[in-house]
Motif scaffolding. Structure first.
Motif, PDB file in Angstrom:
ATOM      1  N   LEU A   1      -8.044 -13.570   9.010  1.00 35.79           N
ATOM      2  CA  LEU A   1      -6.896 -14.468   9.028  1.00 35.79           C
ATOM      3  C   LEU A   1      -6.700 -14.963  10.445  1.00 35.79           C
ATOM      4  N   ASN A   2      -6.411 -16.243  10.567  1.00 34.78           N
ATOM      5  CA  ASN A   2      -6.120 -16.790  11.879  1.00 34.78           C
ATOM      6  C   ASN A   2      -4.638 -16.549  12.205  1.00 34.78           C
ATOM      7  N   ALA A   3      -4.264 -16.988  13.358  1.00 35.81           N
ATOM      8  CA  ALA A   3      -2.902 -16.735  13.809  1.00 35.81           C
ATOM      9  C   ALA A   3      -1.871 -17.454  12.972  1.00 35.81           C
ATOM     10  N   ASN A   4      -2.160 -18.674  12.659  1.00 33.59           N
ATOM     11  CA  ASN A   4      -1.206 -19.450  11.845  1.00 33.59           C
ATOM     12  C   ASN A   4      -1.011 -18.810  10.481  1.00 33.59           C
ATOM     13  N   GLN A   5      -2.114 -18.352   9.854  1.00 34.45           N
ATOM     14  CA  GLN A   5      -2.012 -17.732   8.532  1.00 34.45           C
ATOM     15  C   GLN A   5      -1.199 -16.445   8.606  1.00 34.45           C
ATOM     16  N   MET A   6      -1.408 -15.730   9.728  1.00 39.33           N
ATOM     17  CA  MET A   6      -0.660 -14.493   9.852  1.00 39.33           C
ATOM     18  C   MET A   6       0.824 -14.776  10.050  1.00 39.33           C
ATOM     19  N   ILE A   7       1.127 -15.827  10.875  1.00 40.10           N
ATOM     20  CA  ILE A   7       2.526 -16.220  11.064  1.00 40.10           C
ATOM     21  C   ILE A   7       3.141 -16.658   9.750  1.00 40.10           C
ATOM     22  N   ALA A   8       2.342 -17.429   8.920  1.00 43.41           N
ATOM     23  CA  ALA A   8       2.838 -17.887   7.611  1.00 43.41           C
ATOM     24  C   ALA A   8       3.129 -16.714   6.716  1.00 43.41           C
ATOM     25  N   LEU A   9       2.265 -15.687   6.751  1.00 44.70           N
ATOM     26  CA  LEU A   9       2.507 -14.511   5.922  1.00 44.70           C
ATOM     27  C   LEU A   9       3.752 -13.784   6.385  1.00 44.70           C
ATOM     28  N   ALA A  10       3.959 -13.793   7.731  1.00 42.68           N
ATOM     29  CA  ALA A  10       5.146 -13.138   8.252  1.00 42.68           C
ATOM     30  C   ALA A  10       6.399 -13.841   7.774  1.00 42.68           C
ATOM     31  N   PHE A  11       6.366 -15.164   7.897  1.00 44.37           N
ATOM     32  CA  PHE A  11       7.528 -15.926   7.399  1.00 44.37           C
ATOM     33  C   PHE A  11       7.728 -15.710   5.900  1.00 44.37           C
ATOM     34  N   ARG A  12       6.641 -15.545   5.107  1.00 47.19           N
ATOM     35  CA  ARG A  12       6.765 -15.299   3.663  1.00 47.19           C
ATOM     36  C   ARG A  12       7.463 -13.978   3.423  1.00 47.19           C
ATOM     37  N   ASP A  13       7.083 -12.961   4.208  1.00 49.88           N
ATOM     38  CA  ASP A  13       7.730 -11.663   4.042  1.00 49.88           C
ATOM     39  C   ASP A  13       9.206 -11.740   4.393  1.00 49.88           C
ATOM     40  N   LEU A  14       9.498 -12.528   5.455  1.00 51.03           N
ATOM     41  CA  LEU A  14      10.900 -12.704   5.839  1.00 51.03           C
ATOM     42  C   LEU A  14      11.677 -13.381   4.695  1.00 51.03           C
ATOM     43  N   ALA A  15      11.024 -14.394   4.102  1.00 44.41           N
ATOM     44  CA  ALA A  15      11.696 -15.096   2.988  1.00 44.41           C
ATOM     45  C   ALA A  15      11.924 -14.161   1.816  1.00 44.41           C
ATOM     46  N   ASP A  16      10.936 -13.267   1.538  1.00 43.40           N
ATOM     47  CA  ASP A  16      11.086 -12.344   0.418  1.00 43.40           C
ATOM     48  C   ASP A  16      12.200 -11.337   0.694  1.00 43.40           C
ATOM     49  N   ASN A  17      12.436 -11.024   1.974  1.00 48.41           N
ATOM     50  CA  ASN A  17      13.470 -10.045   2.318  1.00 48.41           C
ATOM     51  C   ASN A  17      14.615 -10.715   3.066  1.00 48.41           C
ATOM     52  N   ALA A  18      14.931 -11.928   2.675  1.00 43.85           N
ATOM     53  CA  ALA A  18      15.968 -12.692   3.357  1.00 43.85           C
ATOM     54  C   ALA A  18      17.324 -12.012   3.276  1.00 43.85           C
ATOM     55  N   GLU A  19      17.572 -11.266   2.183  1.00 42.38           N
ATOM     56  CA  GLU A  19      18.876 -10.629   2.050  1.00 42.38           C
ATOM     57  C   GLU A  19      19.052  -9.483   3.033  1.00 42.38           C
ATOM     58  N   LYS A  20      17.955  -9.040   3.580  1.00 41.31           N
ATOM     59  CA  LYS A  20      18.030  -7.934   4.525  1.00 41.31           C
ATOM     60  C   LYS A  20      18.065  -8.410   5.988  1.00 41.31           C
ATOM     61  N   VAL A  21      17.785  -9.703   6.201  1.00 41.00           N
ATOM     62  CA  VAL A  21      17.725 -10.224   7.571  1.00 41.00           C
ATOM     63  C   VAL A  21      19.073 -10.813   7.922  1.00 41.00           C
ATOM     64  N   GLY A  22      19.601 -10.373   9.032  1.00 39.83           N
ATOM     65  CA  GLY A  22      20.891 -10.935   9.479  1.00 39.83           C
ATOM     66  C   GLY A  22      20.694 -12.223  10.262  1.00 39.83           C
ATOM     67  N   ASN A  23      19.988 -12.135  11.386  1.00 40.75           N
ATOM     68  CA  ASN A  23      19.719 -13.324  12.211  1.00 40.75           C
ATOM     69  C   ASN A  23      18.235 -13.361  12.525  1.00 40.75           C
ATOM     70  N   LEU A  24      17.698 -14.577  12.572  1.00 39.48           N
ATOM     71  CA  LEU A  24      16.288 -14.780  12.901  1.00 39.48           C
ATOM     72  C   LEU A  24      16.195 -15.774  14.033  1.00 39.48           C
ATOM     73  N   ASN A  25      15.568 -15.364  15.132  1.00 43.20           N
ATOM     74  CA  ASN A  25      15.403 -16.240  16.307  1.00 43.20           C
ATOM     75  C   ASN A  25      13.950 -16.565  16.475  1.00 43.20           C
ATOM     76  N   ILE A  26      13.639 -17.857  16.512  1.00 39.96           N
ATOM     77  CA  ILE A  26      12.262 -18.339  16.732  1.00 39.96           C
ATOM     78  C   ILE A  26      12.232 -19.024  18.065  1.00 39.96           C
ATOM     79  N   SER A  27      11.335 -18.608  18.896  1.00 39.38           N
ATOM     80  CA  SER A  27      11.243 -19.195  20.236  1.00 39.38           C
ATOM     81  C   SER A  27      10.742 -20.609  20.160  1.00 39.38           C
ATOM     82  N   PRO A  28      11.167 -21.404  21.095  1.00 38.62           N
ATOM     83  CA  PRO A  28      10.721 -22.807  21.086  1.00 38.62           C
ATOM     84  C   PRO A  28       9.217 -22.926  21.234  1.00 38.62           C
TER      85      PRO A  28
END
Length: 333
Positions: free
Chosen positions: A281-308
Motif C-alpha cells: 500500500l502506498n501512503a495515500n492508500q494508507m491515509i485513505a484507510l485511516a480516514f475510513r477507520d475514522l469514519a467507521d468510528n466517528a461516534e468515538k472521535v471527539g475532535n479531528l485535526n488535520i494539518s495543512p
C-alpha cells in the motif's frame, strides 16, 4: 254313236262307272267304252289342290281382323267323297252339278270356324304377331276334324299369308309403335348423353384426384423439409445446451478452483490481505484507510485535526492524478 262312249282318264283322276246304282269299275287313269244311256260316270280329281281363303274375324278386344291364307288338299278316299257330293259327269266330261265347288267351300268354312276359336282368345295386337301359332293350331285341328275325314280329303298344308287390321287400327298401332320407337330413340340419346356426362365426371374426378395426390406429395415434401429443419434445430439446441453445460461445468470448475484458493484466507482480515499484496500500500492508500477507520468510528472521535501540510499533499496528489508514493516521484524526478 248309238250311245256308246269312250273315256280315257289321266292318272290324276279317279274314275267310277255306275250301272243300275252299283259300281261296275273304278280306278285312277282308266280307259274303257261304256253305254251312256244306262251308265253314270263319276270323275274325282286326285291331284293336290290349292284353295285360297280370306275371311274377317273379331278379336277378344272387339277389333276386326282380316286373315288371308291358302289350303292345300287332296282326295284320299274317292268313295267317301262320291257318296257325299255329286262328281258325276256327262259324255263330254262336264260336271252335272255344282257340288265339286262346294268341297272347297266346306273346307274353308271348317278352317274359318277353327280360326275364329283362335282369334277370340287373342287381342288384335297379339293376333297380328301370332300367324305361326294360328297355322300350327288350326292345321292340327283340321287333321283331326271329323268333317274333313267324312269328306274323304286330306289337308296337306295350311299357310297364313297375312293378318291385317282395319286401316284406322293399323294407323293407330303404327303410331303407337312409332312413338315407342321414338321414345326408345330419345332414351338412347339420353343414355348416350348421360354416359358422356358420366365419363366427363369421371375425367374431372380423376383430374381432382390427381391434383389432390400432387398436393399431398407437395405436403409430404414440405413436411419432410420441416421435419429436417426441426431436426437440425433440435440438434443445434442440443449443441447449445451442450455448450452451455460445458461452460457451466468450466465455470463451476473455476469457481471450485477459486474457492479452493480463497478457502485458507477467508477468515483473514481484508486489510491484512491488502497489506500483504505484492505491491503493498502506498501512503495515500494508507491515509485513505485511516480516514475510513475514522469514519467507521466517528461516534468515538471527539475532535479531528488535520494539518495543512497533509491536506495540501493529499490535494496535490489528487490534482495530478498520481497515486505513486511521494518518495518514488521524487526519485524519478
Amino acid at each position: 254313236m248309238l250311245g256308246i262312249s269312250y273315256i280315257k282318264a289321266p292318272p290324276s283322276t279317279h274314275v267310277m262307272l255306275f250301272r243300275g246304282g252299283k259300281p261296275v269299275c273304278e280306278g285312277a287313269g282308266l280307259s274303257f267304252f261304256y253305254f251312256s244311256p244306262n251308265a253314270t260316270l263319276v270323275q274325282i280329281p286326285l291331284a293336290s289342290t290349292d284353295v285360297p281363303f280370306v275371311f274377317n274375324e273379331v278379336t277378344s278386344d272387339f277389333q276386326d281382323a282380316t286373315i288371308q291364307g291358302e289350303l292345300t288338299l287332296r282326295v284320299n278316299s274317292p268313295g267317301k267323297l262320291a257318296s257325299i257330293l255329286d262328281f258325276s259327269t256327262d259324255a263330254w266330261g262336264r260336271y252335272r252339278s255344282d257340288d265339286p265347288s262346294k268341297l272347297n267351300d266346306r273346307l274353308i268354312h271348317t278352317t274359318q270356324t277353327l280360326a275364329r276359336a283362335f282369334t277370340l282368345r287373342k287381342t288384335l295386337r297379339e293376333l297380328l304377331t301370332s300367324s305361326d301359332e294360328l297355322v300350327e293350331q288350326v292345321f292340327a285341328q283340321l287333321a283331326e276334324s271329323p268333317a274333313v275325314a267324312m269328306l274323304g280329303v286330306e289337308v296337306i298344308n295350311l299357310s297364313v299369308l297375312s293378318i291385317k287390321a282395319t286401316p284406322e287400327m293399323a294407323k293407330a298401332l303404327q303410331a303407337e309403335a312409332r312413338e315407342k320407337l321414338l321414345l326408345e330413340a330419345d332414351e338412347a340419346i339420353y343414355a348416350r348423353r348421360n354416359t358422356a356426362v358420366e365419363l366427363e365426371r369421371q375425367i374431372k374426378e380423376n383430374e381432382l384426384n390427381t391434383e389432390i395426390a400432387v398436393q399431398q406429395k407437395q405436403r409430404q415434401v414440405r413436411e419432410t423439409k420441416l421435419a429436417a429443419d426441426i431436426a437440425i434445430e433440435q440438434e443445434r439446441a442440443t449443441l447449445v445446451d451442450n455448450a452451455i453445460e460445458n461452460q457451466r461445468k468450466e465455470s463451476q470448475a473455476k469457481a471450485d478452483a477459486l474457492k479452493a484458493i480463497l478457502e485458507p484466507i477467508k477468515d483473514v482480515d481484508w486489510r491484512t490481505l491488502l497489506a500483504a499484496s505484492p505491491g503493498g500500500l502506498n501512503a495515500n492508500q494508507m491515509i485513505a484507510l485511516a480516514f475510513r477507520d475514522l469514519a467507521d468510528n466517528a461516534e468515538k472521535v471527539g475532535n479531528l485535526n488535520i494539518s495543512p501540510e497533509l491536506l495540501a499533499t493529499l490535494l496535490a496528489d489528487t490534482a495530478t492524478g498520481d497515486d505513486r508514493p511521494r518518495q518514488q516521484r521524487r526519485r524519478n524526478s
